[in-house]
Design a protein around this motif. Structure first.
Motif, short mmCIF file in Angstrom:
data_model
loop_
_atom_site.label_atom_id
_atom_site.label_comp_id
_atom_site.label_asym_id
_atom_site.label_seq_id
_atom_site.Cartn_x
_atom_site.Cartn_y
_atom_site.Cartn_z
N ALA A 86 -11.12 -28.91 -50.13
CA ALA A 86 -10.12 -28.09 -49.87
C ALA A 86 -10.06 -27.24 -51.19
CB ALA A 86 -8.82 -29.04 -50.12
N HIS A 87 -9.71 -25.94 -50.46
CA HIS A 87 -9.27 -24.97 -51.46
C HIS A 87 -7.89 -25.16 -51.73
CE1 HIS A 87 -13.08 -22.82 -50.68
NE2 HIS A 87 -12.63 -22.33 -49.64
N ALA A 88 -7.66 -26.22 -52.66
CA ALA A 88 -6.26 -26.99 -52.50
C ALA A 88 -5.24 -26.23 -53.21
CB ALA A 88 -6.16 -28.25 -53.58
N GLY A 89 -5.62 -25.18 -54.12
CA GLY A 89 -4.50 -24.40 -54.65
C GLY A 89 -4.01 -23.34 -53.73
N ASP A 90 -4.66 -22.90 -52.69
CA ASP A 90 -4.07 -22.40 -51.57
C ASP A 90 -3.43 -22.87 -50.50
OD1 ASP A 90 -4.82 -19.60 -52.33
OD2 ASP A 90 -7.03 -19.89 -51.75
N GLY A 91 -3.57 -24.22 -50.55
CA GLY A 91 -3.09 -25.23 -49.37
C GLY A 91 -4.19 -24.95 -48.30
N ASN A 92 -5.31 -24.55 -48.41
CA ASN A 92 -6.48 -24.46 -47.37
C ASN A 92 -7.15 -25.61 -47.47
OD1 ASN A 92 -9.04 -22.03 -46.82
ND2 ASN A 92 -7.84 -23.20 -45.31
N LEU A 93 -7.20 -26.29 -46.30
CA LEU A 93 -7.65 -27.84 -46.41
C LEU A 93 -8.70 -27.79 -45.19
CD1 LEU A 93 -4.64 -30.20 -46.53
CD2 LEU A 93 -5.61 -28.77 -48.40
N HIS A 94 -9.85 -28.51 -45.59
CA HIS A 94 -11.18 -28.67 -44.63
C HIS A 94 -11.32 -30.01 -44.35
CE1 HIS A 94 -12.06 -24.43 -44.91
NE2 HIS A 94 -12.16 -24.26 -46.15
N PRO A 95 -10.37 -30.69 -43.50
CA PRO A 95 -10.90 -32.04 -43.04
C PRO A 95 -12.03 -31.91 -42.11
CG PRO A 95 -8.40 -31.53 -42.63
CD PRO A 95 -9.34 -30.22 -43.02
N LEU A 96 -13.03 -32.72 -42.41
CA LEU A 96 -14.46 -32.59 -41.83
C LEU A 96 -14.53 -33.76 -41.09
CD1 LEU A 96 -16.19 -31.29 -45.06
CD2 LEU A 96 -15.26 -29.84 -43.19
N ILE A 97 -14.40 -33.62 -39.57
CA ILE A 97 -14.48 -34.91 -38.77
C ILE A 97 -16.05 -35.23 -38.61
CG2 ILE A 97 -13.64 -36.02 -37.12
CD1 ILE A 97 -11.39 -33.85 -36.98
N ILE A 98 -16.47 -36.30 -38.80
CA ILE A 98 -17.74 -36.66 -38.75
C ILE A 98 -18.16 -37.73 -37.68
CG2 ILE A 98 -20.03 -37.39 -40.04
CD1 ILE A 98 -18.30 -36.44 -42.70
N VAL A 99 -18.95 -37.51 -36.83
CA VAL A 99 -19.22 -38.59 -35.77
C VAL A 99 -20.80 -38.88 -35.79
CG1 VAL A 99 -17.42 -38.04 -34.55
CG2 VAL A 99 -19.30 -37.12 -33.82
N ALA A 100 -21.35 -39.90 -35.41
CA ALA A 100 -22.61 -40.29 -35.40
C ALA A 100 -23.27 -39.38 -34.09
CB ALA A 100 -22.86 -41.77 -35.10
N GLU A 101 -24.29 -39.00 -34.29
CA GLU A 101 -25.12 -38.24 -33.45
C GLU A 101 -24.88 -39.16 -31.79
OE1 GLU A 101 -26.45 -34.77 -32.57
OE2 GLU A 101 -26.98 -35.05 -34.59
N GLY A 102 -24.68 -38.54 -31.07
CA GLY A 102 -24.97 -39.15 -29.72
C GLY A 102 -23.82 -40.27 -29.24
N ASP A 103 -22.68 -40.42 -30.24
CA ASP A 103 -21.71 -41.16 -29.90
C ASP A 103 -20.66 -40.52 -29.14
OD1 ASP A 103 -19.62 -42.84 -29.82
OD2 ASP A 103 -19.97 -43.66 -31.97
N ASP A 104 -20.81 -40.45 -27.77
CA ASP A 104 -19.75 -39.62 -26.91
C ASP A 104 -18.37 -40.24 -27.21
OD1 ASP A 104 -21.72 -38.12 -25.85
OD2 ASP A 104 -21.95 -39.13 -24.21
N ALA A 105 -18.07 -41.36 -27.20
CA ALA A 105 -16.63 -42.11 -27.45
C ALA A 105 -16.20 -41.47 -28.80
CB ALA A 105 -16.99 -43.66 -27.33
N ALA A 106 -17.00 -41.28 -29.67
CA ALA A 106 -16.47 -41.14 -31.21
C ALA A 106 -16.13 -39.67 -30.98
CB ALA A 106 -17.66 -41.30 -32.25
N ARG A 107 -17.00 -38.80 -30.41
CA ARG A 107 -16.64 -37.36 -30.03
C ARG A 107 -15.28 -37.03 -29.34
NH1 ARG A 107 -21.14 -33.41 -30.56
NH2 ARG A 107 -20.08 -31.88 -29.29
N ALA A 108 -15.12 -37.98 -28.40
CA ALA A 108 -13.84 -37.78 -27.76
C ALA A 108 -12.74 -38.20 -28.87
CB ALA A 108 -13.79 -38.69 -26.57
N ARG A 109 -12.64 -39.29 -29.56
CA ARG A 109 -11.79 -39.74 -30.55
C ARG A 109 -11.71 -38.54 -31.64
NH1 ARG A 109 -14.56 -44.03 -30.72
NH2 ARG A 109 -15.08 -44.02 -32.93
N ALA A 110 -12.85 -37.81 -32.05
CA ALA A 110 -12.59 -36.79 -32.97
C ALA A 110 -12.00 -35.43 -32.43
CB ALA A 110 -14.20 -36.33 -33.02
N LYS A 111 -12.20 -35.06 -31.12
CA LYS A 111 -11.44 -34.09 -30.66
C LYS A 111 -9.92 -34.26 -30.52
CE LYS A 111 -11.08 -29.84 -28.45
NZ LYS A 111 -9.59 -29.88 -28.38
#
Lengths: 462, 462
Positions: free
Chosen positions: B375-400
Motif C-alpha cells: 500500500a501507498h498507505a500515506g495516500d490511503g491507496n491500498l493494493h490488496p493482491l489476491i493470489i490463486v494457484a494456477e489452474g484452480d478454477d474454484a479459487a478463481r471464482a472465490r477470488a472474484k
C-alpha cells in the motif's frame, strides 16, 4: 402561447426561490451586469436570482433551460476578464449567499464549502484547525472560492504551492439541464473515469454551476516565512533577477514584482512609507525552516545583488513581511483610482520575463499609454495594467492596440494569454489564436456535449 | 468494394510506416494482446504497428478511422487493469519506439519527451541536469511515460509530490480522426480554455493518442532523505500508525506498507535478509534538510512506537534506504511468482486505512483466498493482491467474489475503486457504480464528442 421574453419571469422565479431573492429593479440589474473587468461588454440581465442551495440552483437552471433563457453564474463579481458579465436574455445566478463551511476534516486535510465563501474566510476557518489553503489571489479578501475555482485562480503562493485546480478534490455541479452531479473524490488520489473536476475548474461557468467544493489542505505549521526584498534600477534588471532565481533551481514561496508606477500609486493612497525613488521592487519569500530557510534567503539576496538590486534586505519580522506584501495586494485597487484599468494576465516562460518586460515598455512608448506592472514574476505571470484617463476615447483606442500588441509579444515568446484570470470576454481573440482551429473545435464539441442548448454563460471562455 | 476485414491490412499499414514495423505473425499478435493485468479479457489484434513519429501515429489512426478499425494505443504494456488489452477488429498502436528525450529545459524546469521513454530513463536523463521528475510508479523501470500519463500513474513519492497529472504541462495528441493537436502550455501557469491536458491524462487512450509530452520538473537538490521503518504486530496496528501520521499533520515523502506475505515472497526470491517473523512493515521517508528533517524523523519514529511498532529504526545510509524500498518495489513481481495476481487499487480516506485493512482480512478469511497487501498507505491507496494457484478454477471464482467485496467495502468507507492504476477492463463495474448514471452520461457524451465513431480504445475506462 407567449414568447419567453414576455413570461412573468419574476413570478416564475419567485416560485423557485423566496421572492425576496429575485431581483429585477434597475439598480440591481445594473449592479449585477458585470464583474470588475473594465472594457468588457455587457447587457443587463432579465433578473438576478440569489440562491441558497444546490436544489435552488438546480431548479433555476432547469427552469431557464426549459424557457430558453441563458444563465450567467456569478460569485462576488471580482473577476477581471468579464467572465461574469451578463448577456442578452439571461438570468444572473448569484451564489454569493451560499457561504456555509460545511465540514473541516482535520484527519484527511480537506474542507467542504459552499461556493460563496470568501477565500479569506475559508483560510481563517481552516487555520483554526491548523490547516492551510494556499491559493491566494490578490482578491482573496473579496473573491469567492466558487469564482476562484471557475477561473482556476492563481495568486502569490502559486509559484511554490500551485493553483486552485491543484486543491479541488471534488465538487457538486448543476449541469446545463438542471441535473446535479457529484464529481471527484475525497481521497488523496483517484483515477476513476475522466477528470471532470479538472475540466470544470477554469471552465468559467460554461459547463456547469459549482454549488459545493471539496478542497484539499496543507498543514499550517512547519513553515517559517522570510522575506527578501530588493530595489532595481529598471524593470528589465528586476526581470533578470527573476530569471536568475529560476536558473539557480530555487522555488521560492513567493516572487513578486511591483514597478514604480504601482509603488507610487499605493503609497499615495495608503501612505505605507515606500521609497519613492525606486524603480522596481522585487518581493520574495522563502518558507523553509531553520538553517535551510536562512541559506535560501541568503542565496536569494545574493542573486538580487548580482542582478543590480540595491537596498537588498531581509525582513524576518512578520509585520514587516506583511506590510510589504500588502503593497503588492493593494496595487490593483490603487491603480484603479487613477482611471479605468485594462488588465493583462500574460504568462511567459520565466527566462523570457526580462525580454517581455522590455517589450511592454516599448509598447507603452509606441502607443503613448501608461502601463503599470505587477507580476507573479516567479511564475512568469505578468499583469501589465494599461491605464487611461476617464473619458479619453483616443487613449482608449491606443490602449486597445497596446493590449493586443502585448498579447502578440507574449505568444511570440512562447507564452499564454491568460495565466490565472481566465479568458472571459477580454481575451477571446487571443485565446482563439493561441488554441488554434482544431483545439477550438474540441472546446466546441465538449461544450455542445454538456450544454447542447448553450444555456450556461454563453460567449465566454473560448 | 471489399469489406474492411478483407482489406490487405498489412499492405495498407506498410504504406504508412516501414513494413518491418507492421507485425501480423501469431506470436506478435499474442504478445501485444494484453497488458500485465491478470484476469482481464482480450482478443488478438488484426495487426500491431510500431510508430516512430506523431505523423506516423496520425496516419495510422486516420487510416483506421476511415476503415472502421479500432485503435488500441499501448506503451510498454505494464498496466495492471487491462487498459491496453486488444479488442476485436483492432490495431494495436505501439508507441514503444518513440523514445526520444527531445528537450531538457533547465531554466524553465521542464522536459519534452516522446511517450515511449521509460520513466526511469527520463529520471536519469533529467537528473544529469540537476532536475527531478517525482512520479515513481513501482513499475518505473519498465513502464513508459506515455502510459503513465494515460493512466495518471501514481507511485511512492505521490504522498508528498503528487501524481502524473500534476507534472504534465502539455502534450501532442492524435485525435480519433487522425488530426494532431497541441494541448496545454510550457509556462508555469495558464488558463486559456478548458484544461484538455488534464482531461487527456488518465483517459486511458480513449480520447486521443499521446505522442509527445511536456513535463514539469523540480530541482533535484535540496532534499535529504531519511527513512524510518517499523514492524507491526498486525495489519491494523500498522494502519493505526498511518492514520496517526495524518492526524499529526505530517506529510511524509513516502509512507509505504508491506505485509508479511509480501515480505516473505520478496525475501524468498531475492534474499534481502528481511526479518521473517515480522507481520507488517511500514516504510516512511522524510526529505526535509538538516534539523527539520531530524525532528520529523523523530516524530514519525515516536508515532510508530506509540502505535505498537517494534524494531523502529532510522536509516540514514542511502544504500540501506534503497534496500528497504527495493523490497517494496519488488513485492508485485515477487508475488506474481506464486500465481496469477488479481490486483486491487482502492483508495480510501487515510483515517479509514485501519478499518479497510481489517475488512480485507475478513474478506480473505470469508472467501478462503490469499490476499497480500502492499500500500501507498500515506495516500490511503491500498493494493490488496489476491493470489490463486494456477489452474484452480474454484479459487478463481472465490477470488472474484473477494475482489468485488473489497471494492464494495472501499466505496462504503468513502473510497474510490482506483487510486492510480486506472479503470481499464477490471474495474468497469465498480467505476460505473461509483460514478453513477448521470456522470457516466457525461463521460459518454464527451467520448462521443471527441471520438464519435468509437475508434480509440473502445470499452475501456468507463
Amino acid at each position: 402561447m407567449t414568447s419567453t421574453t414576455t413570461l412573468p419571469l419574476a413570478d416564475d422565479l419567485g416560485r423557485l426561490v423566496d421572492p425576496s431573492r429575485v431581483l429585477t429593479d434597475a439598480a440591481a440589474l445594473a449592479a449585477y451586469s458585470h464583474d470588475d473587468a473594465e472594457w468588457a461588454p455587457f447587457t443587463a440581465p432579465l433578473a438576478v436570482v440569489l440562491v441558497r442551495s444546490t436544489e435552488e440552483a438546480s431548479s433555476v437552471v432547469a427552469f431557464a433551460a426549459g424557457a430558453g433563457i441563458r444563465v450567467v453564474p456569478r460569485g462576488a463579481g471580482t473577476g477581471l476578464s468579464g467572465g461574469a458579465n451578463s448577456v442578452a436574455n439571461c438570468i444572473v445566478l448569484s451564489l454569493e449567499l451560499m457561504t456555509a463551511i460545511v465540514e473541516v476534516n482535520v484527519d484527511e486535510r480537506y474542507v467542504v464549502v459552499e461556493p460563496g465563501v470568501i477565500n479569506n474566510d475559508l483560510r481563517e476557518a481552516v487555520a483554526q484547525h491548523g490547516l492551510w489553503y494556499p491559493p491566494d489571489p490578490a482578491s482573496f479578501r473579496i473573491s469567492t472560492i466558487g469564482g476562484n475555482a471557475a477561473t482556476n485562480a492563481g495568486g502569490i503562493a502559486c509559484v511554490k504551492y500551485g493553483v486552485t485546480r491543484d486543491y479541488v478534490l471534488g465538487m457538486t455541479v448543476v449541469l446545463a439541464d438542471g441535473s446535479v452531479v457529484e464529481l471527484g473524490r475525497r481521497t488523496a488520489k483517484g483515477v476513476t473515469g475522466y477528470d471532470l473536476t479538472a475540466l470544470m475548474v477554469g471552465s468559467e461557468g460554461t459547463l456547469g454551476v459549482i454549488t459545493r467544493l471539496t478542497l484539499s489542505l496543507l498543514p499550517l505549521d512547519g513553515r517559517e516565512e522570510r522575506a527578501i526584498i530588493g530595489y532595481f534600477p529598471s524593470l528589465t534588471s528586476a526581470g533578470e533577477a527573476v530569471a536568475a532565481v529560476s536558473r539557480a533551481g530555487i522555488v521560492p514561496a513567493a516572487l513578486e514584482l511591483i514597478d514604480s508606477t504601482c509603488l507610487r500609486a499605493v503609497d499615495d493612497w495608503q501612505g505605507l512609507g515606500l521609497p519613492h525613488g525606486a524603480d522596481t521592487l522585487l518581493l520574495a519569500k522563502v518558507d523553509e525552516r531553520g538553517s535551510t530557510g536562512d541559506e535560501l534567503a541568503d542565496t536569494l539576496a545574493a542573486i538580487f545583488e548580482a542582478a543590480g538590486g540595491t537596498g537588498v534586505e531581509r525582513a524576518t519580522d512578520a509585520a514587516e513581511v506583511e506590510r510589504l506584501f500588502l503593497a503588492r495586494r493593494l496595487a490593483y485597487p490603487a491603480l484603479e483610482r487613477l482611471g479605468p484599468v485594462l488588465t493583462e494576465d500574460i504568462c511567459v516562460p520565466r527566462s523570457a520575463v526580462p525580454e517581455m518586460l522590455a517589450r511592454i515598455q516599448a509598447t507603452a512608448a509606441l502607443h503613448d499609454v501608461v502601463i503599470a506592472n505587477i507580476a507573479h514574476a516567479g511564475d512568469g505571470n505578468l499583469h501589465p495594467l494599461i491605464i487611461v484617463a476617464e473619458g479619453d476615447d483616443a487613449a482608449r483606442a491606443r490602449a486597445k492596440l497596446a493590449f493586443d500588441s502585448i498579447v502578440d509579444d507574449c505568444r511570440a515568446l512562447g507564452g499564454t494569454v491568460t495565466g490565472e484570470h481566465g479568458v472571459g470576454l477580454l481575451r477571446l481573440d487571443g485565446a482563439r489564436a493561441e488554441l488554434g482551429e482544431r483545439v477550438l473545435a474540441m472546446h466546441t464539441s465538449i461544450k455542445t456535449a454538456l450544454d447542447p442548448a448553450g444555456t450556461l454563460n454563453p460567449g465566454k471562455g473560448f
